[in-house]
Design a protein around this motif. Structure first.
Motif: not given
Length: 143
Positions: A19-21, A80-81, A104-105, A116-120
């Protein structure tokens, strides 16, 4: 109350997700992204480095004083993510978070905001395993 966990243990789980900080204040924000993060601890500090440089201090990195972050909560907003908001105290959740970690988005913006099913699925597994609220506890004392 939520899940009791050390900040270090929680960060270790998050870093595996790519992900992102984001650190924000009234003057601006800093976004810290990468797929090659590792965590280092020293006394009261946890530092997130990129694994690629030979000298970790030569590239962007994030120092966190672990005792300043006491609670965290997964925030879900429509379309939103989700993100994990970190606060200094349980009472501070009405204020702006001290640190944000974006999962992750959920969306591929280059393809018209397709999901993006894998991130969900990764987010759903995280929430199922750990919940959505966290009490950040002190690490055990060395024996």
């Amino acid at each position: 109350m939520g899940t009791s966990i050390t900040l270090k243990a929680l960060l270790e789980h998050l870093l595996a997700m790519d992900g992102a900080f984001v650190l924000c204040n009234a003057h601006g924000s800093l976004e810290f992204r990468g797929q090659d993060f590792y965590l280092s601890s020293y006394q009261d500090w946890l530092t997130i480095y990129h694994a690629t440089p030979t000298n970790p201090e030569s590239q962007s990195h994030l120092h966190l004083k672990w005792r300043t972050l006491r609670t965290a909560e997964v925030i879900h907003e429509p379309e939103k993510t989700p993100y994990l908001a970190f606060y200094g105290t349980p009472e501070a959740t009405a204020e702006e978070p001290l640190l944000i970690w974006y999962f992750p988005s959920f969306y591929n913006w280059a393809s018209g905001k397709t999901e993006i099913p894998a991130n969900i699925a990764q987010h759903a597994a995280f929430v199922e395993t750990y919940g959505t609220t966290f009490q950040l506890v002190e690490p055990p004392s060395p024996a």
